[in-house]
Design a protein around this motif. Structure first.
Motif, PDB file in Angstrom:
ATOM      1  N   UNK A  23       0.839  -1.194   0.000  1.00 56.42           N
ATOM      2  CA  UNK A  23       0.000   0.000   0.000  1.00 56.42           C
ATOM      3  C   UNK A  23       0.877   1.248   0.000  1.00 56.42           C
ATOM      4  N   UNK A  24       0.287   2.345  -0.461  1.00 55.23           N
ATOM      5  CA  UNK A  24       1.032   3.590  -0.645  1.00 55.23           C
ATOM      6  C   UNK A  24       0.282   4.732   0.031  1.00 55.23           C
ATOM      7  N   UNK A  25       0.992   5.464   0.880  1.00 57.79           N
ATOM      8  CA  UNK A  25       0.415   6.621   1.563  1.00 57.79           C
ATOM      9  C   UNK A  25       1.078   7.897   1.077  1.00 57.79           C
ATOM     10  N   UNK A  26       0.269   8.918   0.831  1.00 56.28           N
ATOM     11  CA  UNK A  26       0.757  10.260   0.535  1.00 56.28           C
ATOM     12  C   UNK A  26       0.503  11.124   1.761  1.00 56.28           C
ATOM     13  N   UNK A  27       1.531  11.807   2.221  1.00 50.95           N
ATOM     14  CA  UNK A  27       1.420  12.624   3.434  1.00 50.95           C
ATOM     15  C   UNK A  27       1.916  14.027   3.128  1.00 50.95           C
TER      16      UNK A  27
ATOM     17  N   UNK B 104      14.776  12.809  -0.620  1.00 51.81           N
ATOM     18  CA  UNK B 104      15.031  11.410  -0.278  1.00 51.81           C
ATOM     19  C   UNK B 104      14.377  10.549  -1.353  1.00 51.81           C
ATOM     20  N   UNK B 105      15.075   9.564  -1.803  1.00 51.26           N
ATOM     21  CA  UNK B 105      14.539   8.658  -2.807  1.00 51.26           C
ATOM     22  C   UNK B 105      15.029   7.264  -2.448  1.00 51.26           C
ATOM     23  N   UNK B 106      14.190   6.550  -1.698  1.00 49.87           N
ATOM     24  CA  UNK B 106      14.567   5.249  -1.159  1.00 49.87           C
ATOM     25  C   UNK B 106      13.572   4.191  -1.629  1.00 49.87           C
ATOM     26  N   UNK B 107      13.808   2.975  -1.221  1.00 47.27           N
ATOM     27  CA  UNK B 107      12.954   1.880  -1.685  1.00 47.27           C
ATOM     28  C   UNK B 107      11.485   2.110  -1.320  1.00 47.27           C
ATOM     29  N   UNK B 108      11.240   2.612  -0.090  1.00 43.24           N
ATOM     30  CA  UNK B 108       9.864   2.782   0.387  1.00 43.24           C
ATOM     31  C   UNK B 108       9.473   4.236   0.626  1.00 43.24           C
ATOM     32  N   UNK B 109      10.345   5.182   0.277  1.00 45.36           N
ATOM     33  CA  UNK B 109      10.073   6.580   0.598  1.00 45.36           C
ATOM     34  C   UNK B 109      10.642   7.496  -0.464  1.00 45.36           C
ATOM     35  N   UNK B 110       9.791   8.378  -0.955  1.00 46.94           N
ATOM     36  CA  UNK B 110      10.270   9.420  -1.863  1.00 46.94           C
ATOM     37  C   UNK B 110       9.643  10.746  -1.418  1.00 46.94           C
ATOM     38  N   UNK B 111      10.421  11.822  -1.490  1.00 44.66           N
ATOM     39  CA  UNK B 111       9.918  13.134  -1.092  1.00 44.66           C
ATOM     40  C   UNK B 111       9.679  13.994  -2.330  1.00 44.66           C
ATOM     41  N   UNK B 112       8.689  14.866  -2.216  1.00 47.66           N
ATOM     42  CA  UNK B 112       8.370  15.830  -3.277  1.00 47.66           C
ATOM     43  C   UNK B 112       8.271  17.196  -2.613  1.00 47.66           C
ATOM     44  N   UNK B 113       9.237  18.059  -2.885  1.00 50.33           N
ATOM     45  CA  UNK B 113       9.229  19.394  -2.284  1.00 50.33           C
ATOM     46  C   UNK B 113       8.332  20.319  -3.084  1.00 50.33           C
TER      47      UNK B 113
ATOM     48  N   UNK C 161       3.665   9.355  -6.913  1.00 49.46           N
ATOM     49  CA  UNK C 161       3.157   8.166  -6.224  1.00 49.46           C
ATOM     50  C   UNK C 161       2.832   7.054  -7.223  1.00 49.46           C
ATOM     51  N   UNK C 162       2.185   7.425  -8.312  1.00 52.38           N
ATOM     52  CA  UNK C 162       1.770   6.417  -9.291  1.00 52.38           C
ATOM     53  C   UNK C 162       2.954   5.882 -10.086  1.00 52.38           C
ATOM     54  N   UNK C 163       3.868   6.779 -10.468  1.00 57.59           N
ATOM     55  CA  UNK C 163       5.000   6.303 -11.279  1.00 57.59           C
ATOM     56  C   UNK C 163       5.987   5.474 -10.460  1.00 57.59           C
ATOM     57  N   UNK C 164       6.186   5.860  -9.190  1.00 56.63           N
ATOM     58  CA  UNK C 164       7.157   5.130  -8.355  1.00 56.63           C
ATOM     59  C   UNK C 164       6.568   3.879  -7.729  1.00 56.63           C
ATOM     60  N   UNK C 165       5.322   3.984  -7.239  1.00 62.64           N
ATOM     61  CA  UNK C 165       4.760   2.888  -6.446  1.00 62.64           C
ATOM     62  C   UNK C 165       3.467   2.310  -7.027  1.00 62.64           C
ATOM     63  N   UNK C 166       2.962   2.908  -8.097  1.00 60.71           N
ATOM     64  CA  UNK C 166       1.844   2.308  -8.819  1.00 60.71           C
ATOM     65  C   UNK C 166       0.458   2.696  -8.388  1.00 60.71           C
ATOM     66  N   UNK C 167       0.334   3.460  -7.271  1.00 57.88           N
ATOM     67  CA  UNK C 167      -1.017   3.675  -6.735  1.00 57.88           C
ATOM     68  C   UNK C 167      -0.991   4.662  -5.583  1.00 57.88           C
ATOM     69  N   UNK C 168      -2.182   5.082  -5.164  1.00 55.59           N
ATOM     70  CA  UNK C 168      -2.351   5.837  -3.918  1.00 55.59           C
ATOM     71  C   UNK C 168      -3.462   5.145  -3.140  1.00 55.59           C
ATOM     72  N   UNK C 169      -3.123   4.623  -1.970  1.00 53.81           N
ATOM     73  CA  UNK C 169      -4.126   3.979  -1.117  1.00 53.81           C
ATOM     74  C   UNK C 169      -4.651   4.922  -0.050  1.00 53.81           C
ATOM     75  N   UNK C 170      -3.767   5.751   0.481  1.00 54.05           N
ATOM     76  CA  UNK C 170      -4.136   6.641   1.580  1.00 54.05           C
ATOM     77  C   UNK C 170      -3.556   8.024   1.326  1.00 54.05           C
ATOM     78  N   UNK C 171      -4.344   9.037   1.624  1.00 57.07           N
ATOM     79  CA  UNK C 171      -3.875  10.418   1.612  1.00 57.07           C
ATOM     80  C   UNK C 171      -4.129  11.012   2.981  1.00 57.07           C
ATOM     81  N   UNK C 172      -3.078  11.536   3.611  1.00 58.84           N
ATOM     82  CA  UNK C 172      -3.242  12.264   4.876  1.00 58.84           C
ATOM     83  C   UNK C 172      -2.982  13.739   4.610  1.00 58.84           C
ATOM     84  N   UNK C 173      -4.053  14.533   4.666  1.00 65.59           N
ATOM     85  CA  UNK C 173      -3.954  15.978   4.477  1.00 65.59           C
ATOM     86  C   UNK C 173      -3.543  16.623   5.800  1.00 65.59           C
ATOM     87  N   UNK C 174      -2.236  16.625   6.022  1.00 64.90           N
ATOM     88  CA  UNK C 174      -1.697  17.142   7.278  1.00 64.90           C
ATOM     89  C   UNK C 174      -1.181  18.572   7.147  1.00 64.90           C
ATOM     90  N   UNK C 175      -0.838  19.001   5.930  1.00 60.70           N
ATOM     91  CA  UNK C 175      -0.289  20.352   5.751  1.00 60.70           C
ATOM     92  C   UNK C 175      -1.294  21.380   6.250  1.00 60.70           C
TER      93      UNK C 175
END
Length: 235
Positions: A5-9, A41-50, A66-80
């Protein structure tokens, strides 16, 4: 084997957002983390987008990453979010535009993109981080502009939860009290603790646990989880 699963935060560089990144990584999710100043940061399970989440192009970049690196978005946390504490008549046009852009515009742009991806698979979860002050105001903390914008984030939760409930997408909110983050100087902690019936501030872990509870509660949608030391109950 199921794809991870993939989370966007959003708002993920420090405080609650940084805690959420670690929390979702701990669940085995891949994470796409965004803030204006987040370190690359660009790691196996984590990528950042400034980038500034109020900019629609940044939202597009987050979703496409999210889609190109991990194929999907399962969760979005609107924390900003941004909190500007001033008497109502002292807010400037710039204050208004900034709060509107980040708190509501940021939510709107990225959530549209995320839900569109979730609909393709009939599965997903959106969590909005609001503030208890928008529903339980306190005369010691002027919060008109936060209430106006974070109140919008709160009011849309049930609307979207019902709109998408039959299509596998849940929408919830976590409503924190005042949390010990780098935003609050040490000398203010005593004052802020006193604003909660429990006479203490919350911790980043308290909020992360709340979000992760909702993440793992598949029958819960349209819910507001108060992580606020009793603020919403009254004073």
């Amino acid at each position: 084997m199921h794809a991870r699963k993939v989370a966007v935060i959003t708002g993920a560089s420090q405080g609650i957002g940084a805690g959420l990144v670690e929390g979702y990584l701990g669940l085995g999710y891949a994470v796409v983390a965004n803030s204006r100043s987040i370190a690359p940061r660009d790691e196996e399970n984590l990528v950042t987008v400034a980038g500034d989440i109020s900019d629609p192009e940044v939202a597009e970049r987050i979703a496409s990453t999210a889609v190109s690196r991990f194929g999907r978005i399962d969760t979005l946390v609107n924390n900003a979010g941004i909190f500007i504490a001033k008497p109502f008549t002292e807010y400037t046009q710039e204050d208004f535009a900034t709060a509107l852009g980040i708190n509501l515009g940021g939510f709107f742009h990225i959530t549209q993109k995320a839900i569109a991806d979730m609909l393709d698979r009939g599965f997903g979860h959106v969590v909005n981080v609001t503030t208890t002050l928008q529903e339980s105001a306190n005369s010691n903390v002027p919060s008109g502009l936060a209430s106006l914008t974070k109140g919008g984030l709160a009011s849309v939760v049930k609307s979207l939860a019902v709109e998408y409930a039959a299509r596998g997408i849940r929408v919830n909110a976590v409503s924190p009290g005042i949390i010990k983050t780098p935003m609050h100087a040490e000398e203010t902690h005593g004052f802020f603790a006193g604003l909660h019936p429990m006479q203490q501030m919350g911790t980043i872990d308290d909020v992360v646990r709340g979000v992760l509870y909702l993440e793992q509660a598949p029958f819960v949608t349209g819910e507001f989880l108060h992580v606020d030391g009793g603020q919403s109950a009254g004073n």
